[in-house]
Design a protein around this motif. Structure first.
Motif, PDB file in Angstrom:
ATOM      1  N   ASP A 115       0.786  -1.224   0.000  1.00  0.00           N
ATOM      2  CA  ASP A 115       0.000   0.000   0.000  1.00  0.00           C
ATOM      3  C   ASP A 115       0.823   1.282   0.000  1.00  0.00           C
ATOM      4  O   ASP A 115       0.348   2.321  -0.451  1.00  0.00           O
ATOM      5  N   LEU A 116       2.060   1.227   0.496  1.00  0.00           N
ATOM      6  CA  LEU A 116       2.834   2.450   0.625  1.00  0.00           C
ATOM      7  C   LEU A 116       3.064   3.137  -0.717  1.00  0.00           C
ATOM      8  O   LEU A 116       3.195   4.370  -0.770  1.00  0.00           O
ATOM      9  N   VAL A 117       3.111   2.383  -1.808  1.00  0.00           N
ATOM     10  CA  VAL A 117       3.357   3.016  -3.105  1.00  0.00           C
ATOM     11  C   VAL A 117       2.236   3.974  -3.489  1.00  0.00           C
ATOM     12  O   VAL A 117       2.425   4.842  -4.339  1.00  0.00           O
ATOM     13  N   TYR A 118       1.068   3.822  -2.866  1.00  0.00           N
ATOM     14  CA  TYR A 118      -0.055   4.711  -3.135  1.00  0.00           C
ATOM     15  C   TYR A 118      -0.187   5.814  -2.089  1.00  0.00           C
ATOM     16  O   TYR A 118      -1.083   6.652  -2.186  1.00  0.00           O
ATOM     17  N   LEU A 119       0.667   5.806  -1.060  1.00  0.00           N
ATOM     18  CA  LEU A 119       0.517   6.699   0.090  1.00  0.00           C
ATOM     19  C   LEU A 119       1.809   7.453   0.398  1.00  0.00           C
ATOM     20  O   LEU A 119       2.157   7.665   1.559  1.00  0.00           O
ATOM     21  N   ARG A 120       2.513   7.874  -0.639  1.00  0.00           N
ATOM     22  CA  ARG A 120       3.831   8.469  -0.465  1.00  0.00           C
ATOM     23  C   ARG A 120       3.801   9.843   0.207  1.00  0.00           C
ATOM     24  O   ARG A 120       4.817  10.297   0.731  1.00  0.00           O
ATOM     25  N   GLU A 121       2.659  10.519   0.205  1.00  0.00           N
ATOM     26  CA  GLU A 121       2.623  11.896   0.690  1.00  0.00           C
ATOM     27  C   GLU A 121       2.313  12.003   2.179  1.00  0.00           C
ATOM     28  O   GLU A 121       2.127  13.107   2.691  1.00  0.00           O
ATOM     29  N   GLY A 122       2.265  10.880   2.880  1.00  0.00           N
ATOM     30  CA  GLY A 122       1.949  10.921   4.307  1.00  0.00           C
ATOM     31  C   GLY A 122       2.807   9.956   5.093  1.00  0.00           C
ATOM     32  O   GLY A 122       3.889   9.542   4.655  1.00  0.00           O
ATOM     33  N   SER A 123       2.330   9.593   6.256  1.00  0.00           N
ATOM     34  CA  SER A 123       3.036   8.659   7.124  1.00  0.00           C
ATOM     35  C   SER A 123       3.133   7.281   6.475  1.00  0.00           C
ATOM     36  O   SER A 123       2.231   6.861   5.747  1.00  0.00           O
ATOM     37  N   ASP A 124       4.255   6.572   6.758  1.00  0.00           N
ATOM     38  CA  ASP A 124       4.347   5.188   6.290  1.00  0.00           C
ATOM     39  C   ASP A 124       3.793   4.220   7.329  1.00  0.00           C
ATOM     40  O   ASP A 124       3.900   3.010   7.171  1.00  0.00           O
TER      41      ASP A 124
ATOM     42  N   VAL B  25      -6.084  -6.679   9.246  1.00  0.00           N
ATOM     43  CA  VAL B  25      -5.370  -5.413   9.437  1.00  0.00           C
ATOM     44  C   VAL B  25      -3.941  -5.649   8.979  1.00  0.00           C
ATOM     45  O   VAL B  25      -3.313  -6.624   9.389  1.00  0.00           O
ATOM     46  N   HIS B  26      -3.413  -4.772   8.128  1.00  0.00           N
ATOM     47  CA  HIS B  26      -2.043  -4.982   7.662  1.00  0.00           C
ATOM     48  C   HIS B  26      -1.286  -3.674   7.522  1.00  0.00           C
ATOM     49  O   HIS B  26      -1.872  -2.597   7.404  1.00  0.00           O
ATOM     50  N   SER B  27       0.033  -3.795   7.550  1.00  0.00           N
ATOM     51  CA  SER B  27       0.913  -2.641   7.422  1.00  0.00           C
ATOM     52  C   SER B  27       0.938  -2.171   5.975  1.00  0.00           C
ATOM     53  O   SER B  27       0.484  -2.863   5.063  1.00  0.00           O
ATOM     54  N   ALA B  28       1.523  -0.997   5.785  1.00  0.00           N
ATOM     55  CA  ALA B  28       1.630  -0.442   4.438  1.00  0.00           C
ATOM     56  C   ALA B  28       2.734  -1.098   3.630  1.00  0.00           C
ATOM     57  O   ALA B  28       2.910  -0.769   2.451  1.00  0.00           O
ATOM     58  N   HIS B  29       3.482  -2.050   4.234  1.00  0.00           N
ATOM     59  CA  HIS B  29       4.650  -2.626   3.575  1.00  0.00           C
ATOM     60  C   HIS B  29       4.454  -4.067   3.101  1.00  0.00           C
ATOM     61  O   HIS B  29       5.247  -4.542   2.287  1.00  0.00           O
ATOM     62  N   ILE B  30       3.459  -4.757   3.606  1.00  0.00           N
ATOM     63  CA  ILE B  30       3.330  -6.169   3.247  1.00  0.00           C
ATOM     64  C   ILE B  30       2.698  -6.310   1.863  1.00  0.00           C
ATOM     65  O   ILE B  30       1.724  -5.621   1.514  1.00  0.00           O
ATOM     66  N   VAL B  31       3.246  -7.208   1.065  1.00  0.00           N
ATOM     67  CA  VAL B  31       2.745  -7.449  -0.286  1.00  0.00           C
ATOM     68  C   VAL B  31       1.518  -8.357  -0.195  1.00  0.00           C
ATOM     69  O   VAL B  31       1.539  -9.386   0.485  1.00  0.00           O
ATOM     70  N   HIS B  32       0.456  -7.967  -0.883  1.00  0.00           N
ATOM     71  CA  HIS B  32      -0.765  -8.760  -0.869  1.00  0.00           C
ATOM     72  C   HIS B  32      -1.434  -8.675  -2.239  1.00  0.00           C
ATOM     73  O   HIS B  32      -1.078  -7.841  -3.075  1.00  0.00           O
TER      74      HIS B  32
ATOM     75  N   GLN C   1      -7.930  12.338   0.827  1.00  0.00           N
ATOM     76  CA  GLN C   1      -8.952  13.001   1.631  1.00  0.00           C
ATOM     77  C   GLN C   1     -10.186  13.370   0.816  1.00  0.00           C
ATOM     78  O   GLN C   1     -10.984  14.223   1.214  1.00  0.00           O
ATOM     79  N   ASN C   2     -10.338  12.744  -0.330  1.00  0.00           N
ATOM     80  CA  ASN C   2     -11.557  12.843  -1.125  1.00  0.00           C
ATOM     81  C   ASN C   2     -12.146  11.453  -1.304  1.00  0.00           C
ATOM     82  O   ASN C   2     -11.438  10.452  -1.213  1.00  0.00           O
ATOM     83  N   HIS C   3     -13.429  11.385  -1.571  1.00  0.00           N
ATOM     84  CA  HIS C   3     -14.072  10.090  -1.776  1.00  0.00           C
ATOM     85  C   HIS C   3     -13.465   9.383  -2.989  1.00  0.00           C
ATOM     86  O   HIS C   3     -13.099  10.017  -3.987  1.00  0.00           O
ATOM     87  N   TRP C   4     -13.378   8.074  -2.875  1.00  0.00           N
ATOM     88  CA  TRP C   4     -12.833   7.247  -3.941  1.00  0.00           C
ATOM     89  C   TRP C   4     -13.654   7.374  -5.221  1.00  0.00           C
ATOM     90  O   TRP C   4     -14.896   7.406  -5.201  1.00  0.00           O
TER      91      TRP C   4
ATOM     92  N   TYR D 159      -6.624   3.717   8.492  1.00  0.00           N
ATOM     93  CA  TYR D 159      -6.558   4.555   9.686  1.00  0.00           C
ATOM     94  C   TYR D 159      -5.102   4.857  10.010  1.00  0.00           C
ATOM     95  O   TYR D 159      -4.204   4.061   9.707  1.00  0.00           O
ATOM     96  N   GLN D 160      -4.885   5.996  10.653  1.00  0.00           N
ATOM     97  CA  GLN D 160      -3.562   6.345  11.138  1.00  0.00           C
ATOM     98  C   GLN D 160      -3.703   7.284  12.334  1.00  0.00           C
ATOM     99  O   GLN D 160      -4.799   7.764  12.645  1.00  0.00           O
ATOM    100  N   ARG D 161      -2.593   7.558  13.004  1.00  0.00           N
ATOM    101  CA  ARG D 161      -2.588   8.543  14.076  1.00  0.00           C
ATOM    102  C   ARG D 161      -2.824   9.934  13.493  1.00  0.00           C
ATOM    103  O   ARG D 161      -2.225  10.313  12.487  1.00  0.00           O
ATOM    104  N   MET D 162      -3.688  10.698  14.157  1.00  0.00           N
ATOM    105  CA  MET D 162      -3.974  12.059  13.714  1.00  0.00           C
ATOM    106  C   MET D 162      -2.725  12.925  13.760  1.00  0.00           C
ATOM    107  O   MET D 162      -2.577  13.870  12.974  1.00  0.00           O
ATOM    108  N   SER D 163      -1.802  12.603  14.651  1.00  0.00           N
ATOM    109  CA  SER D 163      -0.619  13.438  14.861  1.00  0.00           C
ATOM    110  C   SER D 163       0.460  13.241  13.795  1.00  0.00           C
ATOM    111  O   SER D 163       1.433  13.994  13.765  1.00  0.00           O
ATOM    112  N   GLU D 164       0.305  12.255  12.914  1.00  0.00           N
ATOM    113  CA  GLU D 164       1.322  11.975  11.898  1.00  0.00           C
ATOM    114  C   GLU D 164       0.907  12.555  10.549  1.00  0.00           C
ATOM    115  O   GLU D 164      -0.273  12.821  10.307  1.00  0.00           O
TER     116      GLU D 164
END
Length: 283
Positions: free
Chosen positions: A154-163, A235-242, A274-277, A262-267
């Protein structure tokens, strides 16, 4: 037959394994869950949600899309029996993206206490649910939109935020093996994390491959699979291949599932999520 994107996984039985559910005795032990998540890259939580609530949403989804011709005539929408003919694509897209995805029923499911409060407890912080939440159905034998998801992390789609974003994949109804649930590449999160840290992996926002057996050989690892029941979650991390398995259900039942994050609000939060899919959102 267990397949993904047409590749037969049973042809390499040494590359297949079974997902390990979290024992009930560990469910209330946050440190034990984190240790398991770091070790395995996933948490398989059986009976985590109320199955009746899950099935109620399943009924709502298929009843709504019955107006586009999705459901076989004379069948109960909760069974998700696919109609033999093609759907009205314009109606399908309008109902899915204008009604279901931004709708109150979907939001309520994704923010139910057993999800939102559980993440707040696990993460030990105020939490943020990414608005971009993806919901998919897959017909048996379908090709094109709705086919099995290719191998990715999943991280390849979420580069602009927390890992440290955590994904939750929710089967919306029973998904036995033949209906095509998620498969996880054993231990792949450790390799991905090491390569990411070393700057060796900067994949674009795209899948790695559709050839799951070849990827298992490359990693010298197994694809871990399970038959899921309504109420189970992964529930899985942003790094595991699936990857997703093909739906080969002989009774015509559709797989329905959603994945949310989901993630911590502080990160740092990836603003693009942040828009609907929507299929045209570029992610």
């Amino acid at each position: 037959m267990l397949t993904s994107n047409g590749y037969v996984l049973e042809e390499t039985p040494s590359r297949l394994g079974v997902l390990e559910p979290v024992p009930m005795g560990e469910r209330g032990d946050r440190e034990a869950l984190w240790a398991r998540l770091r070790r395995d890259g996933y948490l398989y939580l059986t009976a985590h949600l109320d199955p009746e609530e899950v099935l109620e949403f399943r009924r709502y989804y298929f009843e709504a899309l019955d107006r586009a011709g999705l459901i076989a005539e004379g069948t109960d929408p909760v069974d998700g029996i696919a109609a033999p003919d093609d759907v009205d694509r314009a109606s399908y897209r309008r109902i899915l993206f204008d009604e279901i995805v931004p709708g109150a029923q979907y939001e309520a499911l994704c923010r139910s206490p057993r999800i939102a409060e559980w993440f707040a407890w696990l993460l030990g912080d105020d939490v943020h649910l990414h608005r971009r939440k993806i919901i998919r159905h897959t017909k048996p034998g379908e090709r094109g939109i709705g086919t099995a998801t290719q191998a990715h992390y999943d991280l390849v789609y979420l580069r602009e935020g927390s890992d440290r974003v955590l994904s939750m994949w929710i089967p919306l109804g029973d998904i036995p093996l033949e209906r095509g649930g998620l498969a996880y590449l054993e231990g792949s999160h450790r390799r991905v994390m090491a390569q990411e840290a070393a700057g060796e992996l900067r994949h674009p926002a795209a899948s790695i491959t559709a050839d799951l057996p070849a990827l298992a050989d490359e990693h010298d690892a197994r694809w871990l699979v399970a038959g899921y029941a309504a109420g189970d979650v992964m529930v899985h991390s942003a790094h595991i291949v699936h990857a997703g398995l093909d739906n080969v259900d002989t009774e015509g039942r559709m797989r329905l599932s959603t994945d949310i994050r989901y993630q911590r609000m502080s990160e740092p939060i990836d603003w693009r999520w942040q828009n609907h899919w929507h299929l045209d959102d570029g992610l």
